[in-house]
Design a protein around this motif. Sequence first.
Motif, PDB file in Angstrom:
ATOM      1  N   GLN A 162      71.045 135.160  12.704  1.00  0.00           N
ATOM      2  CA  GLN A 162      70.069 136.003  13.384  1.00  0.00           C
ATOM      3  C   GLN A 162      69.486 135.238  14.573  1.00  0.00           C
ATOM      4  O   GLN A 162      69.261 134.035  14.507  1.00  0.00           O
ATOM      5  CB  GLN A 162      68.967 136.422  12.411  1.00  0.00           C
ATOM      6  CG  GLN A 162      69.498 137.320  11.302  1.00  0.00           C
ATOM      7  CD  GLN A 162      68.424 137.868  10.397  1.00  0.00           C
ATOM      8  OE1 GLN A 162      67.228 137.770  10.678  1.00  0.00           O
ATOM      9  NE2 GLN A 162      68.841 138.489   9.298  1.00  0.00           N
TER      10      GLN A 162
ATOM     11  N   LEU B 115      51.999 136.036  13.125  1.00  0.00           N
ATOM     12  CA  LEU B 115      53.031 135.999  14.164  1.00  0.00           C
ATOM     13  C   LEU B 115      54.103 137.010  13.765  1.00  0.00           C
ATOM     14  O   LEU B 115      54.647 136.935  12.661  1.00  0.00           O
ATOM     15  CB  LEU B 115      53.633 134.598  14.263  1.00  0.00           C
ATOM     16  CG  LEU B 115      54.708 134.382  15.331  1.00  0.00           C
ATOM     17  CD1 LEU B 115      54.110 134.499  16.734  1.00  0.00           C
ATOM     18  CD2 LEU B 115      55.373 133.023  15.153  1.00  0.00           C
TER      19      LEU B 115
ATOM     20  N   GLU C 271      66.562 131.484  24.024  1.00  0.00           N
ATOM     21  CA  GLU C 271      65.446 132.390  23.756  1.00  0.00           C
ATOM     22  C   GLU C 271      65.526 133.646  24.592  1.00  0.00           C
ATOM     23  O   GLU C 271      64.957 134.667  24.250  1.00  0.00           O
ATOM     24  CB  GLU C 271      64.115 131.691  24.030  1.00  0.00           C
ATOM     25  CG  GLU C 271      63.719 130.698  22.943  1.00  0.00           C
ATOM     26  CD  GLU C 271      62.285 130.235  23.139  1.00  0.00           C
ATOM     27  OE1 GLU C 271      61.922 129.258  22.495  1.00  0.00           O
ATOM     28  OE2 GLU C 271      61.566 130.840  23.928  1.00  0.00           O
TER      29      GLU C 271
ATOM     30  N   ARG D 292      56.667 129.470  17.718  1.00  0.00           N
ATOM     31  CA  ARG D 292      57.757 130.112  18.446  1.00  0.00           C
ATOM     32  C   ARG D 292      58.730 130.781  17.478  1.00  0.00           C
ATOM     33  O   ARG D 292      58.539 130.750  16.268  1.00  0.00           O
ATOM     34  CB  ARG D 292      58.517 129.068  19.290  1.00  0.00           C
ATOM     35  CG  ARG D 292      57.642 128.260  20.219  1.00  0.00           C
ATOM     36  CD  ARG D 292      56.948 129.153  21.233  1.00  0.00           C
ATOM     37  NE  ARG D 292      57.863 129.820  22.128  1.00  0.00           N
ATOM     38  CZ  ARG D 292      58.274 129.315  23.283  1.00  0.00           C
ATOM     39  NH1 ARG D 292      57.870 128.123  23.663  1.00  0.00           N
ATOM     40  NH2 ARG D 292      59.094 130.008  24.063  1.00  0.00           N
ATOM     41  N   GLY D 293      59.761 131.379  18.032  1.00  0.00           N
ATOM     42  CA  GLY D 293      60.767 132.011  17.192  1.00  0.00           C
ATOM     43  C   GLY D 293      61.686 130.991  16.538  1.00  0.00           C
ATOM     44  O   GLY D 293      61.696 129.817  16.889  1.00  0.00           O
ATOM     45  N   LEU D 294      62.432 131.449  15.549  1.00  0.00           N
ATOM     46  CA  LEU D 294      63.360 130.575  14.843  1.00  0.00           C
ATOM     47  C   LEU D 294      64.678 130.476  15.600  1.00  0.00           C
ATOM     48  O   LEU D 294      65.110 131.430  16.252  1.00  0.00           O
ATOM     49  CB  LEU D 294      63.626 131.116  13.439  1.00  0.00           C
ATOM     50  CG  LEU D 294      62.559 130.825  12.377  1.00  0.00           C
ATOM     51  CD1 LEU D 294      61.310 131.637  12.612  1.00  0.00           C
ATOM     52  CD2 LEU D 294      63.122 131.080  10.992  1.00  0.00           C
TER      53      LEU D 294
ATOM     54  N   TYR E   4      59.955 140.759  11.346  1.00  0.00           N
ATOM     55  CA  TYR E   4      59.444 139.846  10.337  1.00  0.00           C
ATOM     56  C   TYR E   4      57.967 139.584  10.611  1.00  0.00           C
ATOM     57  O   TYR E   4      57.521 139.593  11.755  1.00  0.00           O
ATOM     58  CB  TYR E   4      60.163 138.490  10.391  1.00  0.00           C
ATOM     59  CG  TYR E   4      61.579 138.474   9.908  1.00  0.00           C
ATOM     60  CD1 TYR E   4      62.644 138.713  10.778  1.00  0.00           C
ATOM     61  CD2 TYR E   4      61.885 138.175   8.579  1.00  0.00           C
ATOM     62  CE1 TYR E   4      63.954 138.662  10.338  1.00  0.00           C
ATOM     63  CE2 TYR E   4      63.196 138.120   8.132  1.00  0.00           C
ATOM     64  CZ  TYR E   4      64.225 138.359   9.015  1.00  0.00           C
ATOM     65  OH  TYR E   4      65.522 138.313   8.572  1.00  0.00           O
TER      66      TYR E   4
ATOM     67  N   LEU F 208      57.709 138.473  14.399  1.00  0.00           N
ATOM     68  CA  LEU F 208      58.966 138.051  14.995  1.00  0.00           C
ATOM     69  C   LEU F 208      59.996 139.158  14.923  1.00  0.00           C
ATOM     70  O   LEU F 208      60.154 139.820  13.896  1.00  0.00           O
ATOM     71  CB  LEU F 208      59.495 136.811  14.259  1.00  0.00           C
ATOM     72  CG  LEU F 208      58.670 135.535  14.415  1.00  0.00           C
ATOM     73  CD1 LEU F 208      59.051 134.520  13.351  1.00  0.00           C
ATOM     74  CD2 LEU F 208      58.869 134.941  15.800  1.00  0.00           C
TER      75      LEU F 208
ATOM     76  N   GLN G  48      71.750 129.655   5.254  1.00  0.00           N
ATOM     77  CA  GLN G  48      71.579 129.286   6.653  1.00  0.00           C
ATOM     78  C   GLN G  48      70.368 128.374   6.801  1.00  0.00           C
ATOM     79  O   GLN G  48      69.411 128.456   6.024  1.00  0.00           O
ATOM     80  CB  GLN G  48      71.359 130.541   7.514  1.00  0.00           C
ATOM     81  CG  GLN G  48      72.480 131.563   7.393  1.00  0.00           C
ATOM     82  CD  GLN G  48      72.285 132.747   8.313  1.00  0.00           C
ATOM     83  OE1 GLN G  48      71.904 132.605   9.463  1.00  0.00           O
ATOM     84  NE2 GLN G  48      72.568 133.940   7.799  1.00  0.00           N
TER      85      GLN G  48
ATOM     86  N   TYR H  53      67.478 127.183   9.707  1.00  0.00           N
ATOM     87  CA  TYR H  53      66.865 127.527  10.979  1.00  0.00           C
ATOM     88  C   TYR H  53      65.798 126.482  11.310  1.00  0.00           C
ATOM     89  O   TYR H  53      65.225 125.835  10.430  1.00  0.00           O
ATOM     90  CB  TYR H  53      66.183 128.905  10.919  1.00  0.00           C
ATOM     91  CG  TYR H  53      67.127 130.075  10.899  1.00  0.00           C
ATOM     92  CD1 TYR H  53      67.770 130.462   9.725  1.00  0.00           C
ATOM     93  CD2 TYR H  53      67.392 130.801  12.061  1.00  0.00           C
ATOM     94  CE1 TYR H  53      68.629 131.546   9.699  1.00  0.00           C
ATOM     95  CE2 TYR H  53      68.254 131.893  12.052  1.00  0.00           C
ATOM     96  CZ  TYR H  53      68.866 132.254  10.865  1.00  0.00           C
ATOM     97  OH  TYR H  53      69.724 133.316  10.851  1.00  0.00           O
TER      98      TYR H  53
ATOM     99  N   ARG I 153      53.164 138.599  24.239  1.00  0.00           N
ATOM    100  CA  ARG I 153      53.252 137.355  23.486  1.00  0.00           C
ATOM    101  C   ARG I 153      52.003 137.132  22.647  1.00  0.00           C
ATOM    102  O   ARG I 153      52.058 136.518  21.582  1.00  0.00           O
ATOM    103  CB  ARG I 153      53.462 136.177  24.438  1.00  0.00           C
ATOM    104  CG  ARG I 153      54.796 136.214  25.181  1.00  0.00           C
ATOM    105  CD  ARG I 153      55.980 136.013  24.236  1.00  0.00           C
ATOM    106  NE  ARG I 153      55.824 134.829  23.420  1.00  0.00           N
ATOM    107  CZ  ARG I 153      56.162 133.618  23.826  1.00  0.00           C
ATOM    108  NH1 ARG I 153      56.695 133.438  25.021  1.00  0.00           N
ATOM    109  NH2 ARG I 153      55.977 132.572  23.034  1.00  0.00           N
TER     110      ARG I 153
ATOM    111  N   PHE J  47      66.298 135.075  17.085  1.00  0.00           N
ATOM    112  CA  PHE J  47      64.895 135.460  17.072  1.00  0.00           C
ATOM    113  C   PHE J  47      64.286 135.466  18.472  1.00  0.00           C
ATOM    114  O   PHE J  47      64.655 134.655  19.332  1.00  0.00           O
ATOM    115  CB  PHE J  47      64.090 134.494  16.203  1.00  0.00           C
ATOM    116  CG  PHE J  47      64.266 134.719  14.728  1.00  0.00           C
ATOM    117  CD1 PHE J  47      65.397 134.265  14.074  1.00  0.00           C
ATOM    118  CD2 PHE J  47      63.302 135.394  13.996  1.00  0.00           C
ATOM    119  CE1 PHE J  47      65.570 134.474  12.706  1.00  0.00           C
ATOM    120  CE2 PHE J  47      63.459 135.605  12.631  1.00  0.00           C
ATOM    121  CZ  PHE J  47      64.594 135.148  11.989  1.00  0.00           C
ATOM    122  N   GLY J  48      63.334 136.359  18.653  1.00  0.00           N
ATOM    123  CA  GLY J  48      62.500 136.329  19.839  1.00  0.00           C
ATOM    124  C   GLY J  48      61.389 135.309  19.655  1.00  0.00           C
ATOM    125  O   GLY J  48      61.231 134.735  18.576  1.00  0.00           O
ATOM    126  N   PRO J  49      60.568 135.109  20.692  1.00  0.00           N
ATOM    127  CA  PRO J  49      59.508 134.098  20.634  1.00  0.00           C
ATOM    128  C   PRO J  49      58.300 134.531  19.812  1.00  0.00           C
ATOM    129  O   PRO J  49      57.460 133.703  19.467  1.00  0.00           O
ATOM    130  CB  PRO J  49      59.119 133.907  22.100  1.00  0.00           C
ATOM    131  CG  PRO J  49      59.465 135.216  22.735  1.00  0.00           C
ATOM    132  CD  PRO J  49      60.680 135.721  22.021  1.00  0.00           C
TER     133      PRO J  49
END
Lengths: 111, 119
Positions: free
Chosen positions: B108, B88, B1, A41-43, B35, B90, A33, A35, B9, B110-112
């Motif tokens: 998957q 960070l 998101e 920020r998130g992926l 993660y 996640l 995959q 990303y 955050r 992901f959140g911020p």
Amino acid sequence: SQQGEEDPQALSIQEGENATMNCSYKTSINNLQWYRQNSGRGLVHLILIRSNEREKHSGRLRVTLDTSKKSSSLLITASRAADTASYFCATDARNTDKLIFGTGTRLQVFP
Amino acid sequence: ETGVTQTPRHLVMGMTNKKSLKCEQHLGHNAMYWYKQSAKKPLELMFVYNFKEQTENNSVPSRFSPECPNSSHLFLHLHTLQPEDSALYLCASSQDTGREKHYISYEQYFGPGTRLTVT
């Protein structure tokens, strides 16, 4: 341990140019995959290619997979400044459900 | 998101504090993940939950304690952290982990992330 490693680590291009990022991994996989992550920020999932597929397209994205070389490439055509982000490949080894992420390629697209 | 939310955050905590990170997914998924992302290191999988059951603990120190009360919520309880735990964090979710279907992987979401600083 199995790990995707992206190449190059960083890439700078002008808007309109194409960007190519490569990923290499070590063991047999179920699929791979790609990303994208904007800074801090998130992926965001871009595309999934299965081990029995060789090429896949999604909009301006083209992904190839060569299982004999254990490598994949992500091509972004006609890049835009908004494509500036880090791009990661993620692989899952056979008989596991864990995704292993690479260290990423930081792409900078200048207007 | 907005499919996966994380709070707070940003978090700054001392080494003796106890805090919790929260993750919530609104996608009807069965699997959730924590993660850790540190500077210049690959994304590290910490924990996996599928149908509220922990299916993976990736050799994470006991100062990190996950909790999954239902398929939509995931917590990460933190206590006596070290400065090197600054990162960070996640959260992600997926339809399934794939384990029950011959390891077909799912994308998957992901959140911020929570930016954690341990002082």
